[in-house]
Write a protein that holds these residues in place. Structure first.
Motif, PDB file in Angstrom:
ATOM      1  N   UNK A 365     -13.277 -14.174  13.211  1.00  0.00           N
ATOM      2  CA  UNK A 365     -12.718 -13.332  13.396  1.00  0.00           C
ATOM      3  C   UNK A 365     -10.909 -13.259  12.672  1.00  0.00           C
ATOM      4  N   UNK A 366     -10.612 -13.155  14.321  1.00  0.00           N
ATOM      5  CA  UNK A 366      -8.846 -12.604  13.693  1.00  0.00           C
ATOM      6  C   UNK A 366      -9.305 -12.573  12.420  1.00  0.00           C
ATOM      7  N   UNK A 367      -8.585 -14.664  12.174  1.00  0.00           N
ATOM      8  CA  UNK A 367      -8.530 -14.503  10.494  1.00  0.00           C
ATOM      9  C   UNK A 367      -8.412 -13.389   9.538  1.00  0.00           C
ATOM     10  N   UNK A 368      -9.832 -13.961   9.682  1.00  0.00           N
ATOM     11  CA  UNK A 368     -10.657 -12.860   8.487  1.00  0.00           C
ATOM     12  C   UNK A 368     -10.038 -10.965   8.585  1.00  0.00           C
ATOM     13  N   UNK A 369      -9.875 -10.325   9.566  1.00  0.00           N
ATOM     14  CA  UNK A 369      -9.208  -9.358  10.158  1.00  0.00           C
ATOM     15  C   UNK A 369      -7.675  -9.256   9.450  1.00  0.00           C
ATOM     16  N   UNK A 370      -7.114 -10.425   9.477  1.00  0.00           N
ATOM     17  CA  UNK A 370      -5.596 -10.505   9.145  1.00  0.00           C
ATOM     18  C   UNK A 370      -5.821 -10.120   8.086  1.00  0.00           C
ATOM     19  N   UNK A 371      -6.327 -10.451   7.119  1.00  0.00           N
ATOM     20  CA  UNK A 371      -6.440 -10.662   5.149  1.00  0.00           C
ATOM     21  C   UNK A 371      -6.956  -9.057   4.444  1.00  0.00           C
ATOM     22  N   UNK A 372      -7.672  -8.426   5.255  1.00  0.00           N
ATOM     23  CA  UNK A 372      -8.626  -6.830   5.695  1.00  0.00           C
ATOM     24  C   UNK A 372      -7.313  -6.719   4.531  1.00  0.00           C
ATOM     25  N   UNK A 373      -6.527  -6.413   4.602  1.00  0.00           N
ATOM     26  CA  UNK A 373      -5.378  -5.592   3.723  1.00  0.00           C
ATOM     27  C   UNK A 373      -5.531  -6.441   2.653  1.00  0.00           C
ATOM     28  N   UNK A 374      -5.310  -8.011   2.071  1.00  0.00           N
ATOM     29  CA  UNK A 374      -4.953  -8.382   0.945  1.00  0.00           C
ATOM     30  C   UNK A 374      -6.415  -8.007   0.408  1.00  0.00           C
ATOM     31  N   UNK A 375      -7.224  -8.228   0.696  1.00  0.00           N
ATOM     32  CA  UNK A 375      -8.783  -8.590   0.703  1.00  0.00           C
ATOM     33  C   UNK A 375      -8.862  -6.872  -0.530  1.00  0.00           C
ATOM     34  N   UNK A 376      -8.660  -5.661   0.405  1.00  0.00           N
ATOM     35  CA  UNK A 376      -8.556  -5.093  -0.237  1.00  0.00           C
ATOM     36  C   UNK A 376      -7.534  -4.439  -1.599  1.00  0.00           C
ATOM     37  N   UNK A 377      -6.813  -5.004  -1.853  1.00  0.00           N
ATOM     38  CA  UNK A 377      -5.824  -5.137  -2.625  1.00  0.00           C
ATOM     39  C   UNK A 377      -6.044  -6.197  -3.868  1.00  0.00           C
ATOM     40  N   UNK A 378      -7.108  -7.180  -3.401  1.00  0.00           N
ATOM     41  CA  UNK A 378      -7.739  -7.989  -3.751  1.00  0.00           C
ATOM     42  C   UNK A 378      -9.206  -7.435  -5.104  1.00  0.00           C
ATOM     43  N   UNK A 379      -9.722  -6.255  -4.383  1.00  0.00           N
ATOM     44  CA  UNK A 379     -10.600  -5.648  -5.244  1.00  0.00           C
ATOM     45  C   UNK A 379      -9.820  -5.083  -6.265  1.00  0.00           C
ATOM     46  N   UNK A 380      -9.117  -4.822  -5.748  1.00  0.00           N
ATOM     47  CA  UNK A 380      -8.708  -3.040  -6.526  1.00  0.00           C
ATOM     48  C   UNK A 380      -7.998  -3.388  -7.621  1.00  0.00           C
ATOM     49  N   UNK A 381      -7.192  -4.746  -7.834  1.00  0.00           N
ATOM     50  CA  UNK A 381      -6.046  -5.213  -8.618  1.00  0.00           C
ATOM     51  C   UNK A 381      -7.182  -6.142  -9.560  1.00  0.00           C
ATOM     52  N   UNK A 382      -7.811  -6.633  -9.400  1.00  0.00           N
ATOM     53  CA  UNK A 382      -8.520  -7.581  -9.749  1.00  0.00           C
ATOM     54  C   UNK A 382      -9.506  -6.681 -10.300  1.00  0.00           C
ATOM     55  N   UNK A 383     -10.556  -6.124 -10.010  1.00  0.00           N
ATOM     56  CA  UNK A 383     -11.563  -5.450 -10.773  1.00  0.00           C
ATOM     57  C   UNK A 383     -11.585  -3.955 -10.403  1.00  0.00           C
ATOM     58  N   UNK A 384     -11.377  -3.126  -9.971  1.00  0.00           N
ATOM     59  CA  UNK A 384     -10.811  -2.129  -9.823  1.00  0.00           C
ATOM     60  C   UNK A 384     -11.630  -1.184  -9.366  1.00  0.00           C
ATOM     61  N   UNK A 385     -12.030  -1.907  -8.047  1.00  0.00           N
ATOM     62  CA  UNK A 385     -12.998  -2.234  -6.786  1.00  0.00           C
ATOM     63  C   UNK A 385     -12.687  -1.584  -6.151  1.00  0.00           C
TER      64      UNK A 385
END
Length: 778
Positions: A365-385
């Motif tokens: 859980x901690x690992x996934x939550x530590x990635x959340x800002x990067x996961x949001x960045x991925x969605x925005x940069x890759x597909x504008x989502x």
């Protein structure tokens, strides 16, 4: 003569030294790991820390690819799906992006012990005890023992002999790596290391040496003479972390504290298949037997089960297991020994619930939550989502950087289409929701699982588009097997994600507006498609051919992961999945020309468990054990012939064994769903079930037709017991199903006997009462 303590009941031993670290014995406490290998005259101990990933200095910027999504969709439909992908990659390259490897996991340091007692390898034995986490090796009069302490947070290494040892040399193996600079400060009894990464950051290490001999430093080597016992205490931590003080006390005193804590975790679940005297065989002998005879002995299955839980207990703590658990002996591990999120992390986590290792969910859980800002960045940069998008690979960060021009053959599946992997976050969310299903922890559901699921759904709300009343996934990637539109796995993952989120909100009484919108999305998912032979297609489109010769079983996700298919609720799709499974067996699993991927074999076996195919489960295990996909330590490799040390198959073994004897859904227990011939009799203890149930004891003997179950629930509930095996009845007049009210916090015993033509018995034992004989009605 090998001493009895060198042959652990739960563990393995060897009479030959390990030539390489991958063949070594391993231990860990979830934060630090240790590997022992090498000949007795120059034994090596590699120490690792779960959070050490070497910064490569690679670009961590994703160009703005969102403006090209519409073009990708247009080109995919007019020129083909691969043309759409090539366009996307080309645009990325024009903006400066090329495929970026993740920062690799690496060892902290390697300690070398040089000692010559004249015995050599002839009197040599080494062992690892899964129940205590202790590694031992002995030759002649001397012995080395090691464990990674759970309560004290460091490694303790003991070198001892019955008589004074003439000379023992200790030194740190130099690692001349261009991206790492190391300096050691040596004192008489303590070494301190400062390890600095070229691209920022680093870590610290510390070694204390205690002995009862004479010693001197010679050019960075500590030479100890005349000692009967040497104790080393070793630790390492990221530079931002704290080096813990070393514990006081003897090796034995520290070990007893550790053993109590480790054993309490290890014995939370157990398997007994009556392995007999083969339990005392070496790992090499057990593996050689299955290779020569094809015999899958119960002792071998026990070892695989124990090793799977041991791997997870050693690796899960500061972080979940990476591709190599918590171990590596190289600065250049395959696939960076990262978190590969298109199947490997998921298999490594497979047994966390049924294997009664719930503490492993905290680092996940901690690992996934530590990635959340990067996961949001991925969605925005890759597909504008909006929302979150998980890439295929992650390590020191969660950015979706590992995509680009990567091909290695002529088949479509020989090109890496990871840029279009969109269902990763949804699949990762499976474990977050399952934690609630197993435990009933509403606070976790509200604070961790639901927020992650909401953001994963938010991505889909922006990414998907609608045609003729149905949602369209385009582009759509079925892991490592090609691209098209509407991959079956994409559909299945979102179906599970939406269903779980809606149920979670209903349980918590929240998100009314969102729930309505999610229900609408659920109703617009494209239907699964069947091929001409009635099998389930990998893509729910007519313009993409099937490739059954592939290691991934992605389109059988509703079978092995979400459990959305069943013969009772979805008979047509269940039948279609069975046909697809048979195609995969023919073209991949039993195809001698196919690759030997362990994760593919594990998913094949997990599908087989749902379909009642114990024979396929046994065959999958035999292939791995006989082919060299399992080391004599019972850690696993990615391929046969011990090619690429990789532990995700270890992670799946206990879950697979559990599913052969019991499968659970909330309020429903299926008994003996896929029992292989090699497991006709045995006992499982401590297995957790969905719906807040724990199996205190499950005994079965298929030959005499007996099942004995002691189960305990955390709440009062109705549970349906079910069996598909021929000849069994669950209760008089109830056929193969029986609904029983289980009280809260009180073990309940059941005993069933298979019915025969002359009339059989179904038995029930209620709390505080004796066995009540109930005729089966046959």
């Amino acid at each position: 003569m090998i001493r009895a303590e060198m042959i652990p009941r739960h563990g393995t031993h060897s009479l030959t030294p390990a030539d390489t670290w991958a063949f070594g014995h391993m231990t860990g406490n979830g934060e630090m790991g240790a590997i022992q290998y090498g000949p007795p005259e120059q034994e090596k101990f590699v120490f690792t820390h779960a959070e050490l990933f070497l910064p490569l200095g690679s670009p961590n910027h994703i160009p703005d690819m969102a403006p090209y999504l519409d073009d990708v969709r247009t080109i995919s439909r007019s020129q083909g799906y691969r043309a759409g992908h090539d366009y996307f990659i080309r645009k990325g390259e024009e903006l400066g992006h090329t495929i970026v490897n993740t920062d690799p996991f690496h060892p902290a340091l390697t300690l070398v012990i040089e000692q010559d007692d004249g015995a050599g390898a002839e009197a040599y034995c080494r062992s690892v005890d899964f129940a205590t986490g202790e590694i031992r090796s002995s030759s002649g009069a001397s012995e080395r023992k090691l464990f990674v302490s759970r309560p004290d947070g460091c490694v303790l290494l003991n070198i001892s002999s019955d008589c004074p040892m003439p000379e023992v040399r200790l030194f740190i193996e130099e690692e001349d790596h261009p991206l790492l600079h190391t300096e050691f400060a040596y004192k008489a009894t303590e070494w301190s290391g400062v390890h600095t990464y070229t691209h920022g950051g680093g870590y610290k290490s510390r070694i204390r040496v205690e002995h009862n001999g004479a010693s001197e430093l010679e050019k960075g080597q500590l030479v100890i003479s005349g000692a009967e016992e040497i104790v080393l205490k070793i630790t390492a931590a990221p530079e931002t972390g704290r080096i813990k003080p070393f514990p006081e006390g003897t090796y034995e005193e520290c070990f007893e504290r550790h053993k109590r804590e480790h054993a309490a975790l290890f014995f939370k679940a157990s398997l007994d298949l009556n392995g007999g005297e083969r339990r005392s065989w070496t790992g090499e002998a057990l593996l050689q037997e299955v290779k020569e005879t094809g015999l899958l002995h119960p002792a071998l299955i026990e070892k695989c089960y124990d090793a799977g839980r041991y791997m997870f207990l050693c690796s899960a703590g500061a972080r979940p297991p990476n591709l190599q658990g918590i171990w590596t002996g190289t600065f250049d591990p395959p696939w960076s020994s990262d978190y590969t999120m298109d199947t490997n992390v998921q298999l490594a986590m497979a047994s966390v619930f049924s294997g009664n290792m719930l503490h492993g969910m905290e680092p996940y859980t901690k690992l996934l939550e530590s990635y959340m800002d990067d996961f949001r960045y991925n969605a925005r940069q890759m597909f504008g989502c909006r929302g979150i998008l998980s890439g295929v690979c992650a390590s020191s960060n969660g950015r979706h950087l590992h995509w680009g021009d990567s091909s290695w053959g002529d088949r479509e599946c020989d090109t890496f289409f990871g840029a279009f992997w969109t269902c990763g976050a949804g699949w990762l969310a499976h474990w977050l929701y399952e934690y609630y299903v197993y435990t009933g922890d509403r606070a976790y559901l509200q604070d961790h699982a639901l927020p992650f699921m909401k953001e994963a759904i938010l991505f889909y709300e922006d990414f998907l588009f609608e045609e003729k009343g149905q949602l369209v996934f385009l582009p759509s990637y079925s892991a490592e097997n090609g691209i098209a539109a509407n991959s079956t796995m994409d559909i299945a993952v979102l179906q599970e994600l939406l269903t779980n989120a809606i149920t979670a909100c209903s349980q918590l009484g929240v998100e009314g507006v969102n729930v309505q919108r999610w229900q609408e999305l659920l109703g617009k998912l494209p239907p699964y498609l069947l091929d001409a032979d009635g099998s389930l297609k990998e893509w729910a489109v007519a313009d993409h051919e099937e490739n059954h010769n592939h290691r991934h079983f992605s389109h059988l996700y509703p079978l092995f992961q979400s459990y959305a298919f069943s013969p009772e609720e979805t008979p047509e799709l269940w039948s279609a999945a069975k046909k697809t499974f048979e195609n995969k067996l023919k073209h991949w699993l039993y195809n001698p020309a196919a690759d030997t991927s362990s994760h593919g074999r594990m998913h094949a076996a997990l599908c087989a468990a749902r379909l009642g195919r114990g024979d396929v489960i046994a065959d999958s295990m035999k292939m791995m054990l006989a082919g060299g996909a399992v080391y004599p330590s019972f850690m696993t490799a990615h391929y046969d012939h011990h090619e690429v040390f990789n532990v995700d198959a270890n992670g799946a073994f206990p879950e697979l064994i559990h599913q052969t004897v019991l499968f659970s859904l909330p309020g429903r227990i299926e008994l003996l769903p896929a029992l292989p011939e090699e497991m006709k009799k045995g006992t499982v203890k401590g297995m957790r079930c969905r719906g807040q149930l724990t199996v205190r004891q499950l005994e079965w003997d298929a030959q005499i037709g007996r099942i004995y179950l002691v189960i305990q629930s955390e709440m009062e509930q109705e549970v349906v017991f079910h069996i598909r095996q021929q000849g069994w009845l669950m209760n008089e007049g109830a056929g193969t199903e029986w609904s029983v009210k289980i009280p809260a916090h009180e073990p309940v015993q059941f005993e069933w006997r298979r019915s025969y033509a002359d009339g059989g018995h179904a038995w029930q034992c209620t709390p505080g009462g004796g066995l009540a004989d109930k005729r089966s009605g046959r």
